[in-house]
Design an enzyme around this catalytic site. Structure first.
Site, short mmCIF file in Angstrom:
data_model
loop_
_atom_site.label_atom_id
_atom_site.label_comp_id
_atom_site.label_asym_id
_atom_site.label_seq_id
_atom_site.Cartn_x
_atom_site.Cartn_y
_atom_site.Cartn_z
CB ALA A 66 -0.88 -0.02 1.24
N GLY A 111 0.63 -4.91 1.19
CA GLY A 111 -0.58 -4.98 0.38
C GLY A 111 -0.33 -5.63 -0.98
CD GLU A 114 -2.18 -7.55 3.28
OE1 GLU A 114 -1.88 -6.37 2.99
OE2 GLU A 114 -2.78 -7.85 4.31
CD GLU A 134 1.84 -5.47 5.84
OE1 GLU A 134 2.66 -6.38 6.13
OE2 GLU A 134 0.95 -5.62 4.98
C1 HXC Z 1 5.10 4.32 -1.42
C2 HXC Z 1 7.02 3.32 -2.17
C3 HXC Z 1 6.65 2.08 -1.57
C4 HXC Z 1 5.40 2.04 -0.87
C5 HXC Z 1 8.56 1.82 -2.52
N1 HXC Z 1 8.21 3.09 -2.76
N2 HXC Z 1 7.63 1.19 -1.80
N3 HXC Z 1 6.26 4.42 -2.09
N4 HXC Z 1 4.67 3.19 -0.83
N5 HXC Z 1 4.95 0.92 -0.29
C6 HXC Z 1 8.95 4.12 -3.50
C7 HXC Z 1 10.16 4.62 -2.72
O1 HXC Z 1 9.78 5.61 -1.79
C8 HXC Z 1 11.00 5.18 -3.84
O2 HXC Z 1 10.49 6.43 -4.22
C9 HXC Z 1 10.75 4.21 -4.98
O3 HXC Z 1 9.50 3.57 -4.67
C10 HXC Z 1 11.83 3.15 -5.10
O4 HXC Z 1 11.97 2.49 -3.84
P1 HXC Z 1 13.38 2.33 -3.07
O5 HXC Z 1 13.06 2.13 -1.65
O6 HXC Z 1 14.30 3.46 -3.44
O7 HXC Z 1 13.93 1.00 -3.74
P2 HXC Z 1 14.90 -0.08 -3.07
O8 HXC Z 1 15.98 0.60 -2.28
O9 HXC Z 1 15.32 -0.99 -4.18
O10 HXC Z 1 14.01 -0.89 -2.04
C11 HXC Z 1 12.90 -1.67 -2.49
C12 HXC Z 1 12.00 -2.05 -1.30
C13 HXC Z 1 11.64 -0.77 -0.49
C14 HXC Z 1 12.73 -3.05 -0.39
C15 HXC Z 1 10.75 -2.72 -1.88
O11 HXC Z 1 11.12 0.22 -1.43
C16 HXC Z 1 10.63 -0.98 0.57
O12 HXC Z 1 10.94 -1.50 1.62
N6 HXC Z 1 9.39 -0.51 0.31
C17 HXC Z 1 8.32 -0.55 1.30
C18 HXC Z 1 7.80 -1.98 1.48
C19 HXC Z 1 6.72 -2.00 2.53
O13 HXC Z 1 6.95 -1.67 3.70
N7 HXC Z 1 5.51 -2.42 2.14
C20 HXC Z 1 4.37 -2.49 3.05
C21 HXC Z 1 3.60 -1.21 2.99
S1 HXC Z 1 2.33 -1.17 4.19
P3 HXC Z 1 11.42 7.77 -4.29
O14 HXC Z 1 10.45 8.84 -4.61
O15 HXC Z 1 12.08 7.88 -2.97
O16 HXC Z 1 12.38 7.43 -5.39
C22 HXC Z 1 1.08 -2.06 3.56
C23 HXC Z 1 -0.09 -2.17 4.49
C24 HXC Z 1 -1.28 -2.89 3.90
O17 HXC Z 1 1.11 -2.56 2.48
C25 HXC Z 1 -2.45 -2.87 4.84
C26 HXC Z 1 -2.69 -1.58 5.57
C27 HXC Z 1 -4.11 -1.37 6.07
#
Ligand code: HXC
Length: 260
Positions: A66, A111, A114, A134
């Site tokens: 998400a 997400g 999921e 998360e």
């Molecule tokens: C918004 C995101 C994102 C996300 C990545 N990006 N994941 N933006 N939401 N979930 C964006 C980054 O900010 C970045 O933008 C660009 O995508 C590239 O990501 P990087 O982090 O620079 O890439 P990398 O270093 O290769 O790392 C990849 C990664 C990491 C390991 C996947 O991006 C990461 O950990 N992302 C978050 C994963 C996460 O926590 N997902 C769960 C979300 S919570 P910029 O603009 O900086 O270049 C969820 C909850 C669901 O899903 C239910 C809730 C009710």
């Protein structure tokens, strides 16, 4: 139909839907949510379309979760009032009776994982990574991850993944029963569309029925699931496609399906 955050194309009887926000690793914001609901509703309503494939644009991610930037400042009351993600689950899982496949091309996190698990099955590329990280954001899965991951891979791995945020690679995901098959990234979409086309060529009512019964195994107890199976089987015996399928077998020819 025009979309901003997804691409939709028809390949014969297969609808290919691509999450298209590669700069943010296809993070799932509310725009994507609305567009996916619309695209899946159109797929479901179109009698020429029989199976769908959902994948992500780029080589790095199916969906990295998400959209954290959208969620960061959203007040708790708004999450509760919108019943955030409920409509998504009900459309993609319940309302979509036709089969669909997730073709996971890289990260499927939070997400994203999921969403992939809402599919009828997952085909993954060799670089796929699955996780529910998360907890590291101070939250927890909110779109069925704690339930579907646990049913798919068992308590030990699901608990470890949810509590540590550890990612599972494609080989482990296949070994653990989370994905049906692993293929090279370069041929992922082609393989998924080929499999979808195979399903699309099946008798359509039987495809819906098979999906419904396997899902019952996920959602009910054994006795109830077996009853659901038997009743659906009995309903299928009344279809024209059943008569055609059995006649075609006996006459050593291919069946011609009516979806009736
Ligand atoms: C918004 C995101 C994102 C996300 C990545 N990006 N994941 N933006 N939401 N979930 C964006 C980054 O900010 C970045 O933008 C660009 O995508 C590239 O990501 P990087 O982090 O620079 O890439 P990398 O270093 O290769 O790392 C990849 C990664 C990491 C390991 C996947 O991006 C990461 O950990 N992302 C978050 C994963 C996460 O926590 N997902 C769960 C979300 S919570 P910029 O603009 O900086 O270049 C969820 C909850 C669901 O899903 C239910 C809730 C009710």
């Amino acid at each position: 139909m025009s979309f901003e955050s997804i691409l939709v194309e028809q390949r014969g009887a297969v609808t290919l839907i691509t999450l298209n926000r590669p700069a943010s690793l296809n993070a799932l914001n509310s725009g994507v949510l609305e567009e996916l609901i619309t695209a899946f509703a159109a797929f479901e309503a179109d009698p020429t379309q029989r199976c769908a494939v959902l994948t992500g644009a780029g080589e790095k991610a199916f969906a990295a979760g998400a959209d954290i930037k959208e969620m960061a400042d959203k007040p708790a009351a708004a999450f509760y009032a919108d019943d955030f993600f409920a409509r998504w689950t009900s459309h993609l899982v319940k309302t979509t009776r036709k089969p669909w496949i997730a073709a996971v091309n890289g990260f499927a996190l939070g997400g994203g994982c999921e969403l992939a698990m809402m599919a009828d099955f997952i085909i993954a590329s060799e670089n796929a990574r699955f996780g529910q990280p998360e907890i590291k954001l101070g939250v927890a899965p909110g779109m069925g991850g704690s339930q579907r991951l646990t049913r798919a891979v068992g308590k030990a791995k699901a608990m470890e993944m949810c509590l540590t945020g550890r990612m599972m690679d494609a080989a482990e995901a296949e070994r653990s029963g989370l994905v049906a098959r692993v293929v090279p990234l370069a041929s992922l979409v082609e393989e998924a569309v080929k499999t979808a086309a195979e399903i699309a060529a099946m008798p359509p009512l039987a495809a819906i029925a098979n999906k419904e019964m396997v899902n019952a195994a996920f959602e009910t107890g054994l006795d109830q699931g077996i009853l659901i199976e038997r009743r659906i089987f009995q309903v299928l015996t009344a279809t024209e496609d059943k008569a055609e399928g059995m006649a075609a077998f006996i006459e050593k020819r291919a069946g011609v399906w009516k979806g009736k």
